[in-house]
Write an enzyme that holds these catalytic residues in place. Structure first.
Site, short mmCIF file in Angstrom:
data_model
loop_
_atom_site.label_atom_id
_atom_site.label_comp_id
_atom_site.label_asym_id
_atom_site.label_seq_id
_atom_site.Cartn_x
_atom_site.Cartn_y
_atom_site.Cartn_z
N HIS A 182 3.47 -39.65 3.66
CA HIS A 182 3.29 -40.51 4.84
C HIS A 182 1.86 -40.99 4.99
O HIS A 182 1.60 -42.14 5.33
CB HIS A 182 3.71 -39.76 6.11
CG HIS A 182 5.19 -39.67 6.25
ND1 HIS A 182 5.82 -38.63 6.86
CD2 HIS A 182 6.17 -40.51 5.84
CE1 HIS A 182 7.13 -38.83 6.83
NE2 HIS A 182 7.36 -39.96 6.22
N CYS A 227 9.86 -53.92 -6.62
CA CYS A 227 9.44 -53.70 -5.23
C CYS A 227 8.97 -52.27 -4.99
O CYS A 227 8.72 -51.88 -3.86
CB CYS A 227 10.55 -54.08 -4.25
SG CYS A 227 12.03 -53.08 -4.43
C1 PEP Z 1 11.76 -47.53 -4.80
O1 PEP Z 1 12.49 -46.55 -4.94
O2 PEP Z 1 10.90 -47.88 -5.64
C2 PEP Z 1 11.85 -48.36 -3.59
C3 PEP Z 1 11.20 -49.50 -3.49
O3 PEP Z 1 12.58 -47.90 -2.53
P1 PEP Z 1 12.12 -46.68 -1.58
O4 PEP Z 1 10.70 -46.37 -1.87
O5 PEP Z 1 12.35 -47.14 -0.19
O6 PEP Z 1 13.08 -45.60 -2.03
#
Ligand code: PEP
Ligand code: MG
Length: 554
Positions: free
Chosen positions: A181, A479
């Site tokens: 966090h 992402c």
């Molecule tokens: C990931 O797993 O890279 C992602 C973008 O989703 P989260 O971090 O929300 O699991």
């Protein structure tokens, strides 16, 4: 002067005196039992929850979601009842709260993964309740009297989310990882931060440090020359970043869209005002982390419409609820599991609770119909082509034209040729992809090396996903946090990735990096990285071969 190494999680340079975050108040030894213990304990926990809730009003969505989730812990009936039972058995109220907190922390730690990570949040709730029941000020960041670098064992979400940005130049914590966090919030707030710095325990108030949130280096008592040199580099970086603007593209004009990761309406407003091309990941579960019951179609429609509004004419990629494991939702829960990260989470949960997905898709469809934003909808945690086809059908049935999938399970990346034939686009979640490829819990700071997205094996899996998208003529973005690393961005572009979505503060550096290299150069850098034996070698090879003007500002 010496240099110590932690993990850089929020870039930028901070130079200043240390302020250590105080140790929590301990329950008095041999604290006497109190006749009114039950009401005092209830009042103490409620005061903590109310205080946390009241802080959500002045912070962004990501911070607000984390604060609300912590407030929920303070209202957990089993925690409160556990403390009351101890007080009834004869403990003093503060001692009873401490005992119940420890018991729950042990249970959380034993569950591992997400729950182990929440043990820090629980300790913070317990410490605040102890201070409250004793009539003392809440523990945490002391009143600040000037610019400083905060040093803590770990910062509770409540502390990080409400930091005064004008005084806190940087953050150092002894524990934590890239996805803790503290890391997520510091990056969101643009405060340079280094986590997992073992030497943090040796730092005292007034020590002077130079924190490099990009490299993870912390200089102890740096010479004037070092500070000047680093500052010069920082200035050079600021100038370089100011020299580029507009859509992401390589030097020879190949488009790589630059998008923002957001967690709700406030994030959308902030990102919407920036020079970027839209949203590449709207984590919808962040909006509902503290909701006790499933939000209605009307409630969701309003929120989604508000998120889309700032992106008229731009793309917004919405991820359907990724509930479970590290992001539990009270209303999307099938009970405890042995291994939540490998359990019924993400799309698997949507399949078990179809009403939830239907309601969300209907709300997205209504909001999309009323907006000038180009709304794309993707599913989290898709494993194979059948799941992709199932999801795409549901999305289209709801009148949404652009279904896609997150590629964050290695199986989907390896078989991307078939998965991508079912949908309009893909987006690589490299956080989970690294976790599952390396079999290393992303919440465990000790495993940071294995979780490094520069691991050549992870790059191979990414390359496989990119190839599957190219074969189908579909766009494939990234992402996960790795999209915001400028050197990695070059590698990803070289692998054929068509968009990069990241914390908005990372966009200018990634844009600059792309603008300094042709697509062919990116492809060569990708080859160098994948040919390396270790993640450190992979990054080093790219650093040595990239444009010197970029290397000079990293
Ligand atoms: C990931 O797993 O890279 C992602 C973008 O989703 P989260 O971090 O929300 O699991
Ligand atoms: Mg993920």
């Amino acid at each position: 002067m010496s240099i110590v190494q932690g993990i850089g999680v929020s870039s930028g340079l901070a130079f200043g005196p240390v302020v250590t975050v105080g140790k929590p108040v301990q329950p008095p030894q041999d604290e006497a039992a109190a006749a009114d213990a039950e009401s005092r304990i209830r009042d103490a926990f409620e005061a903590v929850a109310t205080d946390l809730d009241s802080r959500t009003a002045h912070v962004d969505d990501t911070a607000a979601a984390i604060l609300s989730a912590t407030a929920m812990l303070a209202r957990d009936p089993s925690l409160i009842d556990g403390a009351i039972a101890r007080a009834t058995a004869g403990s003093g109220p503060a001692t009873a709260i401490d005992g119940a907190t420890r018991e729950f922390m042990e249970q959380f730690a034993a569950l591992g993964g997400y729950f182990a990570e929440r043990a820090t949040d629980l300790r913070d709730v317990g410490d605040r309740a102890i201070a409250s029941v004793l009539g003392q000020p809440a523990p945490g960041v002391p009143p600040l009297t000037g610019e400083c670098v905060l040093v803590a064992h770990d910062l509770a979400p409540a502390d990080t989310a409400t930091l005064d940005r004008s005084q806190v130049l940087g953050i150092i914590t002894e524990v934590g990882g890239r996805t803790s966090h503290t890391a997520i919030l510091a990056a969101q707030m643009g405060i340079p931060a280094v986590v997992k710095l073992a030497e943090a325990v040796n730092l005292s108030d007034g020590d002077v440090v130079l924190v490099d949130g990009e490299t993870g280096e912390v200089h102890l008592d740096p010479s004037e020359k070092t500070v000047a040199k680093r500052r010069k580099r920082d200035k050079r970086r600021t100038d370089a970043l100011a020299s580029t603007s507009g859509p992401g593209r390589t030097q020879d004009g190949k488009q790589v869209k630059l998008l923002a990761n957001i967690g709700g309406v406030e994030d959308a407003r902030e990102a919407g005002a920036l020079d970027l091309e839209g949203v590449g990941l709207f984590r919808t579960e962040f909006v509902f982390l503290s909701a006790a019951s499933a939000p209605t179609v009307e409630e969701q429609t309003k929120i989604y419409a508000d998120v889309f509004a700032p992106f008229e004419g731009r793309r917004v990629v919405v991820r359907t609820l990724d509930a479970g494991a590290d992001k539990p939702l009270a209303f999307a829960n099938l009970g405890a599991e042995e291994n939540p990260a490998l359990g019924r989470r993400g799309l698997r949960l949507s399949a078990e609770l179809p009403d939830l997905l239907d309601t969300q898709l209907e709300a997205l469809s209504r909001a999309a119909a009323d907006t000038g934003a180009d709304v794309w909808v993707m599913a989290p945690m898709v494993a194979d082509a059948q799941e992709a086809a199932w999801f795409a059908r549901r999305v289209r049935e709801n009148g949404l034209r652009t279904p896609g999938v997150m590629i964050e399970i290695p199986a989907a990346a390896l078989r991307a040729e078939h998965v991508m034939a079912e949908v309009e686009f893909g987006s690589l979640g490299t956080n989970d992809l690294a976790q599952y490829t390396m079999a290393a819990d992303r919440m465990q700071g000790e495993l940071a090396e294995l979780l490094d997205p520069w691991q050549p094996a992870v790059l191979d899996v990414v390359a496989s996903a990119a190839r599957g998208a190219v074969i189908n003529g579909r766009p494939m973005g990234v992402c996960g946090e790795s999209a915001g690393d400028p050197l990695m961005a070059l590698v990803l572009a070289g692998l054929g990735i068509t968009s990069l979505s990241m914390a908005p503060s990372r966009v200018p550096l990634v844009r600059y990096a792309l603008s300094r290299h042709t697509f062919a150069q990116c492809a060569r850098l990708a080859h160098l990285a994948r040919s390396a034996r270790t993640p450190v070698d992979a990054r080093q090879a790219v650093l040595e071969a990239c444009d010197p003007d970029l290397a000079a500002i990293l």
